[in-house]
Every structure is written in structure tokens, then in C-alpha cells.
Scaffold this motif. Structure first.
Motif, PDB file in Angstrom:
ATOM      1  N   MET A 178      53.411  59.730  59.464  1.00  0.00           N
ATOM      2  CA  MET A 178      53.426  61.189  59.512  1.00  0.00           C
ATOM      3  C   MET A 178      52.490  61.738  60.571  1.00  0.00           C
ATOM      4  SD  MET A 178      55.763  62.060  57.471  1.00  0.00           S
ATOM      5  CE  MET A 178      55.507  63.814  57.533  1.00  0.00           C
ATOM      6  N   LYS A 179      51.453  60.995  60.928  1.00  0.00           N
ATOM      7  CA  LYS A 179      50.580  61.432  62.019  1.00  0.00           C
ATOM      8  C   LYS A 179      51.334  61.476  63.340  1.00  0.00           C
ATOM      9  CE  LYS A 179      46.569  62.042  59.985  1.00  0.00           C
ATOM     10  NZ  LYS A 179      45.912  63.373  59.951  1.00  0.00           N
ATOM     11  N   GLU A 180      52.430  60.702  63.427  1.00  0.00           N
ATOM     12  CA  GLU A 180      53.267  60.765  64.620  1.00  0.00           C
ATOM     13  C   GLU A 180      54.073  62.057  64.674  1.00  0.00           C
ATOM     14  OE1 GLU A 180      53.284  58.537  67.049  1.00  0.00           O
ATOM     15  OE2 GLU A 180      51.741  57.366  66.013  1.00  0.00           O
ATOM     16  N   VAL A 181      54.242  62.694  63.491  1.00  0.00           N
ATOM     17  CA  VAL A 181      55.020  63.921  63.414  1.00  0.00           C
ATOM     18  C   VAL A 181      54.131  65.156  63.452  1.00  0.00           C
ATOM     19  CG1 VAL A 181      56.658  65.227  61.996  1.00  0.00           C
ATOM     20  CG2 VAL A 181      56.819  62.729  62.118  1.00  0.00           C
ATOM     21  N   THR A 182      53.031  65.104  62.704  1.00  0.00           N
ATOM     22  CA  THR A 182      52.140  66.259  62.634  1.00  0.00           C
ATOM     23  C   THR A 182      50.712  65.791  62.417  1.00  0.00           C
ATOM     24  OG1 THR A 182      51.632  68.259  61.400  1.00  0.00           O
ATOM     25  CG2 THR A 182      52.606  66.483  60.157  1.00  0.00           C
ATOM     26  N   SER A 183      49.787  66.579  62.928  1.00  0.00           N
ATOM     27  CA  SER A 183      48.365  66.263  62.736  1.00  0.00           C
ATOM     28  C   SER A 183      47.824  66.889  61.459  1.00  0.00           C
ATOM     29  CB  SER A 183      47.557  66.769  63.938  1.00  0.00           C
ATOM     30  OG  SER A 183      47.688  68.184  64.075  1.00  0.00           O
ATOM     31  N   ASP A 184      48.607  67.728  60.777  1.00  0.00           N
ATOM     32  CA  ASP A 184      48.185  68.409  59.557  1.00  0.00           C
ATOM     33  C   ASP A 184      49.086  67.953  58.424  1.00  0.00           C
ATOM     34  OD1 ASP A 184      47.223  70.044  57.635  1.00  0.00           O
ATOM     35  OD2 ASP A 184      47.529  71.923  58.713  1.00  0.00           O
ATOM     36  N   PHE A 185      48.659  66.867  57.737  1.00  0.00           N
ATOM     37  CA  PHE A 185      49.513  66.226  56.745  1.00  0.00           C
ATOM     38  C   PHE A 185      48.712  65.947  55.485  1.00  0.00           C
ATOM     39  CE2 PHE A 185      50.998  62.073  54.982  1.00  0.00           C
ATOM     40  CZ  PHE A 185      52.182  62.536  54.428  1.00  0.00           C
TER      41      PHE A 185
END
Length: 734
Positions: free
Chosen positions: A151-158
């Protein structure tokens, strides 16, 4: 004093009186004809102009759309230094609009949606912890770290959370014996399981993946009796317990993991559970406490809030790769990746005005997203002229009504065009006598009501049809018709008589005075072979037909004229093969099997030509050409060609061989005959010479005598010895 009145052109005339949808400015007071009601002021634009209203005096408001908030969608990259909060990111545009809706007229606007990069995401993992999921729990224990990394590849706020469920804690879903309540797993497996439960919120949404792994690793499998699980109960609590779960106003994802089916509505009755789920949160210490009381890529889908009565909405989607969706598919676009932008065309239409015409507000939002579009709906229900109405106006019989939009709106208890009567007076015999034509018995010709001694004509179901006249004896819908059109579509009906437009005449306005439709190619009317009557040629020469008397189906040359077109359409051959569709579509082609099926002149009421033509292959084809109803050209063609028969090889070869043999035999016979004749001639010659031979008497010849007699010296002597020997019997020696 002149008055002004107005009519609003509407698409929903049935609501005229309810909302005063009729306003037309007219400089004369008697705009309405006698017997017509005030609703006649509301009509189509062209009809009002025909009645004498100018466009400048017609009030015709239109709907409109205005954008109040139109912040552009966010173009944001994940690696940008500036990090935006969720409320600072825009994924839908525009955000607020105002629509002024006129009845029956849709207002359309465009909505844009773009999935922003690095948009905050909350993910909650909900897992089945029944005994059959034992092996899967080991995999989930390391899932937090992997999910955080992906998910860090998609968003930095997870953020990630975890919950589990098993089953309703009543019979017959679990065993309620004390030992099984402590450890529902079978003793033969020597497994230790946790007590059964319905739903448990293990971990509130957090950014700490290690904490996720730590808490999940401590979870134990439980057990139940039946195959279906209580997954729906758990999903309901995850959805409604926002504070306990820690949901933010961002994109929310729920990952549901199970290997079994669900309990459906009504299954709870087996355990005595009959109450429907109340849709509320029932978590105490992160445990669902009411399970034994209740029973229960990506795609962007638009949904709208509740619509006011009479308001409808339609969607059209313009998705990736130019794909366009309509109807229910117009609400959604599939395979939308982060950063993709799609748009929707949305049309909102009102079929009627709400009470008091007050404004309404609706919202449209992408399903699963928190952003929405706010739409304020204003309804056009009255004319502007109604705002300038004069209460208690002297124009309305001494102040018995309000004069607005050129007509009187009567006060309560008053009726009549000018509010001149009281409701208590409408049925008196004296007043009714004024509504009978020629002292007859019918009041208002049975087409209206007598109001204050004046006929007010009835309304028709079709608002374009009206009664009129002092006694409602006239109407505008009982005139003669042509081509199923009132007054042929070239006039208007007034008191059951057609008033024709220019260049038209006749009782149904069906006779055109224009002769341009009768001009032939040579610029002569009807080709000089007929007369133009009502815009149609009447041919005086029966040989000629067609709209301008130019077609002569029985004249010489007809067959040759149409030969190439018949050939290309029927057999795909001939000189016009390549241009057949362009040059030869002027007649209807009917195929028949043989010549006997072709139409015969005696059977037809129109001239008919029989044709026989030859093609390039020396084949004959047969067809007929005729013109029906003076315009429709018709060709019947035999669908098989008559071609000359080809040579028969076998008889020819057999004949040649037989001829050669016969000639050979004849030559042999002739040779044999000649030989026989020759031999017979030689034999006859021999016989003749034999008969003519003379033989001397036999005497003794000696060489001396011969030489002395012939006195020859040095001569060769030829001795002929004739010996007479008696014949003996066959076989004797000689």
C-alpha cells in the motif's frame, strides 16, 4: 384602457391552472375568443403567433444551469514534498450547481471524476476464525507487513485494522455445553481453541504494521457447528461502528476473508432470533453483543440522493478508451486506475412543480467516496408578470379578483371570466337561458357549462383541441382531413372549417396551387401531355405515366433502355455492373422461376412491356417492365438465363471414330471391287485370246528343214515341241 396578458409555453399544459403557467402579452383585451377558457392563453409558440401574438409579447422562460463551485480536480504525485490532507484533495468537479428547471425541459451538465494519486486509504481486514480457517491464520499473521509495503506503493497515508468473527453464540450454531463453550474444538485433535464469539474488533485502524502483526499473531481459532458463518453480522458492525473502527473521511476498504457461506435473513429463526438488524453499532469492549438478537480494480459508480417528486435523472458515462455507457451503465466506469480521469453527462428533468414551487437540494457522489456534488433545483412555475398582479382590481368586476397576466384570478366565492358572478348564481334558469342556442334545449351545445349566463367550453383531453363560440358550437378538431392530417397539414381549423395557408385550397387544404411539382425535365408542365391539378399531373395521353407524364412503359426502346440495369441487378453482369447500386436502384426487382410466372398485360390495370434481351455470352433473359400508381416502377425477371447448348463431346468423338472406320471399310471395299473388276477383265481378255489362237497340224520338224525353209543362217533356233500325251488317271506317272 388597454390591458396586457401573457401565456407561458410549457411542456406540461395539464398543470396550467395549478401554477399559472400561462402568460402572453397582447395589446388587445379580447385575445380570447368567446367561449374559450383562460387556459387557451397557453399554447405552442407557432400557434400563438398564428393567432396574432408577436414574439415580443410572448413570455417564454427557459431553464438554465449555473456552476457555483468549480474547483479543479487535484493533479498530485505521491513523491511530492507537500503532503495534502484528505479535505484538500479534489476528485470530483464541479462541486456545486444551481439548476432552474422548466417543466418537461431537461438541464444537462458535465461531471468530471479523477482518482487522485496518494489519496489516504483506510483498510480493515475482517477474517473468519472458525476452525476450518486454522491454516489461513498463519498466513495472515505476516500479512500486515506485506500489506503496508504494497500500500505504500499506492499512498503514503495508509492505515490498517483487523477484526474477526465466528458465529452467533446460540444454539444450533454453536454447542452451548460448558466444556464446548470454553473449547469448542474436538478433544481428539488435542487442539486448544478460544471461546466462540460473533464479532471482535481486534485492532483499530493504525499506521503501525508491526502492531498489526503482533496482535494478529496472538489470535486463536474458534469453532462452531454449522457450515455457514456470521459474516454479515460482522460486516454490519464494521460499517456502522465508525468511531470504534477508526474510519476517517477518506477511501475505505474492507477485506473479507472466509471459506464458508453466509447466514441469510430468516436463518436466525432457528435460534429464536426474529428481530431484524437495527443497523446500529453494538460493540462493548470491541465485542459484538447483539448477535443473538438480530439477523442479517476498481470501479466508479455514481449514486444520487432521494429525488423530489416529479424529478428524474439520467446518466451517460464517457470512460477510458472512448467507451460510452447509457442507461444503468451510464452511472459507472470500470477498470479505473489511479490518475485516470473519466466524465459523466447528467440530465435532470422535472415533470411538474412542487408545492409552492420551493427549491430542493440533491447530491450526487461516487459510491464509496466521501466527496459529492451539491445541486440546488429551482422550479419555474409562474410567469414574471404574475409578480405585478393587482389585487382587488377594478378590471375584475369591482374588485372581485386579482388582475394578473392579462386575466382575472377570482376571489373565493366568485367565478366568471371577470369574476362577475357568485357561486350561488350559476344554476339559475334565467342565466341558463342565455346559454341555449336558438332557444334550444342544449346548454352550450353540450360542449360546455353555463357560468354566469356565459358559456365556458369544456376542456379536451388533448390540450391542442378546443371548443369555442358563444354557445361552444365551434371546435378546431372536426374539420376535413387529408393524409390523416387535420386540414392536410396546410391550414388551421376554425369552427369546423379549414382556413387554408397560401397556395392551398380545398375543403381539407389538400390541393396545392403550386405547379413546380408538375414541371418535367424539359421545363414543361406535365411534359406537355397532361394538366397539373393540385400539384399532381393528370396525363391526358394514357400511354404516358409518372409524376410528370414522362414515363412510357409501352413505347419502343423501353426494353433496351432498362436492359443494362436489369442485367446487373438480376445477374450481376453487364456494362453497369460496377455502378449498379448508384444507377439502377430506381425500380423494384421481383424474381420469378420461369416465363409462365411473368405478369401478363390482360391481368394488369396498367401498361406492361414484355422484354427479351441477349447478354455478352449470347444468353437470353426475359423480364417485364411496368409503372404502377404512376410512380412505382416494377420489374419482374426470370432468374435463369437461356443459353445455347454446348457441343456434346462423346457423340462427336464417336462419330469421328465411326466415320474413320466406315471410310476405311469403304476404301477397302472399293479397292477390292476394283481388283475384282480388274481380274475379271484380265481373265476375260485371256479367254478371248485363248479362243482366238490358231494351231497348225502336228508334223516332224527338224533343224535342217527349219533352216532350209527359213533360209536363215546364224539364227537362233527356237524349238517348239508339242507333245500330245494321253491323259491318264489322277495319280499315274507320266
Amino acid at each position: 384602457m388597454s390591458t396586457s396578458s401573457c401565456v407561458l409555453i410549457t411542456n406540461n399544459i395539464t398543470h396550467i391552472f395549478l401554477f399559472f403557467l400561462f402568460v402572453i402579452f397582447v395589446s388587445v383585451q379580447d385575445f380570447l375568443k368567446q367561449g374559450e377558457s383562460k387556459s387557451a392563453r397557453c399554447d405552442e409558440l407557432q400557434s400563438l403567433i398564428t393567432k396574432g401574438c408577436t414574439k415580443a409579447k410572448i413570455e417564454n422562460p427557459r431553464g438554465s444551469t449555473s456552476i457555483n463551485k468549480n474547483k479543479a480536480v487535484t493533479n498530485r504525485k505521491k513523491d511530492m514534498a507537500e503532503k495534502l490532507k484528505a479535505d484538500q484533495i479534489t476528485q470530483i468537479q464541479p462541486q456545486k450547481l444551481t439548476l432552474n428547471l422548466r417543466s418537461g425541459e431537461a438541464q444537462t451538465f458535465k461531471l468530471k471524476f479523477k482518482r487522485a494519486e496518494d489519496y489516504p486509504i483506510d483498510l480493515y481486514y475482517l477474517m473468519d476464525l472458525s476452525f476450518s480457517m486454522k491454516d489461513d491464520l498463519e498466513n495472515v499473521k505476516n500479512l500486515g507487513t506485506d500489506l503496508m509495503r504494497e500500500m505504500k506503493e499506492v499512498t503514503s497515508d495508509f492505515k490498517i485494522g483487523f477484526g474477526s468473527f465466528v458465529e452467533k453464540t446460540v444454539m444450533p450454531y454453536i454447542s452451548t455445553t460448558p466444556a464446548r463453550l470454553l473449547n469448542p474444538c474436538t478433544s481428539t485433535n488435542n487442539d486448544t481453541c478460544t471461546s466462540p464469539f460473533s464479532y471482535k474488533n481486534v485492532l483499530k485502524l493504525t499506521e503501525n504494521g508491526k502492531e498489526f502483526n503482533s496482535l494478529v499473531s496472538k489470535q486463536q481459532i474458534s469453532g462452531n457447528l454449522d457450515s455457514p458463518e456470521g459474516g454479515f453480522d460482522a460486516i454490519m458492525q464494521v460499517a456502522v461502528c465508525g468511531d470504534a473502527i477508526g474510519w476517517r473521511n477518506v477511501t475505505r476498504l474492507l477485506v473479507f476473508s472466509t471459506d464458508a457461506g453466509f447466514h441469510f435473513a430468516g436463518d436466525g429463526k432457528l435460534g429464536g432470533i426474529v428481530l431484524p438488524n437495527d443497523g446500529k453499532c453494538h460493540l462493548e469492549n470491541n465485542m459484538y453483543t447483539m448477535s443473538h438478537y438480530y439477523s442479517l480494480s476498481s470501479e466508479v459508480i455514481l449514486e444520487n440522493g432521494k429525488l423530489p417528486e416529479g424529478v428524474s435523472i439520467t446518466y451517460k458515462s464517457i470512460c477510458k478508451n472512448g467507451w460510452v455507457g447509457t442507461g444503468e451503465n451510464g452511472r459507472k466506469c470500470s477498470n479505473i486506475s489511479i490518475g485516470d480521469e473519466v466524465s459523466f453527462e447528467i440530465a435532470i428533468k422535472s415533470e411538474k412543480c412542487p408545492p409552492q414551487g420551493k427549491s430542493e437540494t440533491i447530491t450526487i457522489k461516487p459510491l464509496g467516496f466521501t466527496e459529492n456534488v451539491e445541486i440546488v433545483l429551482n422550479f419555474i412555475c409562474e410567469c414574471e408578470c404574475s409578480k405585478d398582479g393587482k389585487p382587488l382590481s377594478e378590471m375584475c368586476h369591482n374588485g372581485n379578483g386579482t388582475f394578473e397576466c392579462g386575466a382575472c384570478r377570482c376571489n373565493e366565492g366568485r367565478i366568471g371570466r371577470l369574476c362577475e358572478c357568485s357561486t350561488d348564481e350559476v344554476r339559475t334558469d334565467d342565466l341558463d337561458a342565455n346559454c341555449r342556442k336558438d332557444n334550444g334545449t342544449d346548454i352550450c351545445s353540450n360542449n360546455g357549462d353555463c357560468v354566469c349566463g356565459t358559456c365556458e367550453c369544456k376542456k379536451r383531453e388533448n390540450p391542442e383541441e378546443r371548443y369555442s363560440g358563444k354557445f361552444c358550437e365551434c371546435d378546431n378538431f372536426n374539420c376535413d382531413r387529408s393524409s390523416n392530417k387535420l386540414c392536410g397539414g396546410h391550414g388551421r381549423c376554425e369552427c369546423r372549417v379549414c382556413i387554408c395557408d397560401a397556395n392551398y385550397t380545398g375543403s381539407a387544404c389538400d390541393c396545392s396551387l403550386d405547379t413546380s411539382t408538375c414541371l418535367a425535365a424539359n421545363k414543361q408542365i406535365c411534359n406537355g401531355r397532361g394538366t397539373c391539378e393540385c400539384g399532381v399531373c393528370k396525363c391526358t395521353n394514357p400511354k404516358f405515366q409518372g409524376p410528370t407524364c414522362e414515363i412510357c412503359p409501352t413505347c419502343s426502346g423501353v426494353c433496351a433502355e432498362h436492359k443494362d440495369c436489369v442485367q446487373c441487378r438480376a445477374f450481376d453482369t453487364g456494362e453497369k455492373k460496377d455502378t449498379c447500386e448508384r444507377d439502377c436502384s430506381y425500380f423494384n426487382l421481383i424474381r420469378v422461376k420461369d416465363r409462365d410466372k411473368l405478369p401478363q398485360p390482360a391481368d394488369q390495370s396498367y401498361p406492361l412491356s414484355h422484354c427479351k434481351e441477349r447478354d455478352a455470352n449470347d444468353c437470353w433473359f426475359y423480364y417485364t417492365y411496368a409503372v404502377r400508381n404512376h410512380t412505382e416502377r416494377e420489374v419482374y425477371v426470370v432468374d435463369t438465363l437461356e443459353c445455347p447448348a454446348g457441343p456434346d463431346i462423346i457423340p462427336i468423338v464417336a462419330g469421328v471414330v465411326a466415320g474413320i472406320v466406315l471410310i476405311g471399310l469403304a476404301l477397302l471395299l472399293i479397292w477390292k471391287l476394283l481388283m475384282i473388276i480388274h481380274d475379271r477383265r484380265e481373265f476375260a481378255k485371256f479367254e478371248k485370246e485363248k479362243m482366238n489362237a490358231k494351231w497348225d497340224t502336228v508334223r516332224r520338224i527338224t533343224p535342217t528343214n527349219l533352216l532350209s525353209e527359213n533360209n536363215c543362217s546364224g539364227c537362233f533356233l527356237l524349238f517348239t515341241l508339242q507333245i500330245s500325251v494321253p491323259l491318264k488317271a489322277r495319280g499315274d506317272s507320266v
